[in-house]
Scaffold this active site. Structure first.
Site, PDB file in Angstrom:
ATOM      1  N   ASP A 170       0.828  -1.200   0.000  1.00  0.00           N
ATOM      2  CA  ASP A 170       0.000   0.000   0.000  1.00  0.00           C
ATOM      3  C   ASP A 170       0.865   1.254   0.000  1.00  0.00           C
ATOM      4  O   ASP A 170       0.358   2.375  -0.099  1.00  0.00           O
ATOM      5  CB  ASP A 170      -0.995   0.006   1.160  1.00  0.00           C
ATOM      6  CG  ASP A 170      -0.337  -0.120   2.522  1.00  0.00           C
ATOM      7  OD1 ASP A 170       0.907  -0.147   2.593  1.00  0.00           O
ATOM      8  OD2 ASP A 170      -1.072  -0.199   3.528  1.00  0.00           O
ATOM      9  N   ASP A 208      -0.945  -6.185  -0.259  1.00  0.00           N
ATOM     10  CA  ASP A 208      -1.470  -5.545   0.943  1.00  0.00           C
ATOM     11  C   ASP A 208      -2.979  -5.352   0.866  1.00  0.00           C
ATOM     12  O   ASP A 208      -3.492  -4.873  -0.161  1.00  0.00           O
ATOM     13  CB  ASP A 208      -0.831  -4.164   1.137  1.00  0.00           C
ATOM     14  CG  ASP A 208       0.425  -4.204   1.988  1.00  0.00           C
ATOM     15  OD1 ASP A 208       0.609  -5.176   2.740  1.00  0.00           O
ATOM     16  OD2 ASP A 208       1.216  -3.255   1.893  1.00  0.00           O
ATOM     17  N   LYS A 223      -1.396  -9.524   2.687  1.00  0.00           N
ATOM     18  CA  LYS A 223      -0.753  -9.081   3.923  1.00  0.00           C
ATOM     19  C   LYS A 223      -1.652  -8.064   4.609  1.00  0.00           C
ATOM     20  O   LYS A 223      -2.275  -7.244   3.936  1.00  0.00           O
ATOM     21  CB  LYS A 223       0.618  -8.451   3.643  1.00  0.00           C
ATOM     22  CG  LYS A 223       1.339  -7.968   4.923  1.00  0.00           C
ATOM     23  CD  LYS A 223       2.774  -7.548   4.648  1.00  0.00           C
ATOM     24  CE  LYS A 223       2.889  -6.194   4.004  1.00  0.00           C
ATOM     25  NZ  LYS A 223       2.448  -5.088   4.901  1.00  0.00           N
ATOM     26  N   GLU A 272      -2.029  -5.649   8.517  1.00  0.00           N
ATOM     27  CA  GLU A 272      -1.333  -5.135   9.691  1.00  0.00           C
ATOM     28  C   GLU A 272      -2.089  -5.447  10.970  1.00  0.00           C
ATOM     29  O   GLU A 272      -3.326  -5.370  11.006  1.00  0.00           O
ATOM     30  CB  GLU A 272      -1.161  -3.613   9.580  1.00  0.00           C
ATOM     31  CG  GLU A 272      -0.301  -3.180   8.414  1.00  0.00           C
ATOM     32  CD  GLU A 272      -0.157  -1.666   8.316  1.00  0.00           C
ATOM     33  OE1 GLU A 272       0.485  -1.203   7.354  1.00  0.00           O
ATOM     34  OE2 GLU A 272      -0.684  -0.942   9.185  1.00  0.00           O
ATOM     35  N   GLU A 300       8.418  -4.307  11.181  1.00  0.00           N
ATOM     36  CA  GLU A 300       8.886  -3.005  10.706  1.00  0.00           C
ATOM     37  C   GLU A 300       9.332  -2.118  11.860  1.00  0.00           C
ATOM     38  O   GLU A 300       8.600  -1.899  12.819  1.00  0.00           O
ATOM     39  CB  GLU A 300       7.777  -2.296   9.905  1.00  0.00           C
ATOM     40  CG  GLU A 300       8.225  -0.947   9.354  1.00  0.00           C
ATOM     41  CD  GLU A 300       7.268  -0.355   8.338  1.00  0.00           C
ATOM     42  OE1 GLU A 300       7.548   0.760   7.851  1.00  0.00           O
ATOM     43  OE2 GLU A 300       6.250  -1.006   8.008  1.00  0.00           O
TER      44      GLU A 300
END
Length: 272
Positions: free
Chosen positions: A52, A91, A121, A123, A190
């Site tokens: 993204d 993403d 993916k 978050e 990250e």
């Protein structure tokens, strides 16, 4: 005695787990279009992330939040047409999975069906557990993402290193174990302290891919435009620039302008 590196004709989620078990590091970069994907695939990358981050580097937004599911599908389908070997991870954009597990599944299915991507993916940890379970139950591979989560930038208010304090570090460890138990095939970490990232990678069986997370993890990912030096305003400590394309491309464009203005281009040999 060294073991010969296995040659993979096609990278799958199973390949990444094997790489971790064999001590082979995983290489991952971002891709958003056909031409770049074809170059990256031919260069031997293992994983291409249709991130993204396209919201930043392709569309010029300040954050990753504005990019839509339709736009992610467009970028992902362009990348898929350019690859032969790489695993393509896409993403899920902000707003497409956080609030409703059913919406999360619909979003993931659209990406898989309409783009041809190989996995998604998202978050977060415990907060998005139900969404992850529903997507995995549909047979869609999921890569997790912990630490600095750019889609939550307005919650944290900064892009600084995450999990430096003990409480947040413990939550990150718990979330990593949770993602492994749920069935995620890998996790991106990250911008977390290197010692914590190493501890996570050594504590779970699935690959941990770092960005600003030190060298004790199972692989690395960077934004391609950053590592090529196409962007020059962004200079975090973890970024190694492998080229200076901003300067090289600017020089080429300026030379083109000069050649057109001076009538040097096209030459006799460049005409029909």
């Amino acid at each position: 005695m060294s073991v010969a590196k296995k040659q993979y004709k096609r990278i799958t989620v199973k390949s990444l787990v094997e790489m971790k078990a064999n001590g082979e590091k995983i290489s991952m970069l971002t891709a958003y279009d056909y031409t770049m994907a074809k170059i990256l695939d031919g260069a031997g990358l293992d994983v291409l992330l249709v991130g993204d981050s396209a919201s930043n580097v392709m569309a010029g937004h300040e954050t990753t939040l504005p990019i839509t599911l339709d736009q992610m599908i467009y970028h992902a389908s362009s990348v898929v047409r350019g690859i032969e070997r790489c695993l393509v991870v896409v993403d899920l954009p902000f707003g497409s999975y956080q609030s409703d597990p059913k919406e999360a599944l619909r979003s993931a299915i659209r990406i898989m069906k309409e783009s041809g991507g190989h996995s998604i993916k998202l978050e977060g940890g415990r907060e998005v557990k139900e969404s992850i379970k529903r997507i995995l139950n549909a047979g869609i591979p999921v890569m997790g993402h912990l630490g600095l989560t750019p889609q939550s930038i307005y919650k944290f208010g900064t892009y600084t290193v995450r999990a430096k304090e003990e409480e947040e570090a413990e939550k990150l460890m718990d979330d990593a174990f949770l993602l492994e138990r749920l069935g995620c095939f890998a996790i991106v970490l990250e911008k977390v302290p290197a010692h914590l990232a190493k501890k996570v990678a050594e504590s779970i069986s699935i690959p941990v891919i770092g960005i600003g997370a030190g060298n004790g993890v199972d692989g690395q990912v960077l934004v391609t435009h950053d590592m090529l030096g196409m962007t020059h305003e962004f200079n975090p400590r973890f970024l190694r620039r492998y080229s200076d394309l901003y300067t090289e491309m600017t020089g080429a464009f300026q030379q083109y302008v000069t050649d057109v203005k001076s009538k040097d281009f096209p030459s006799d040999d460049e005409q029909y």
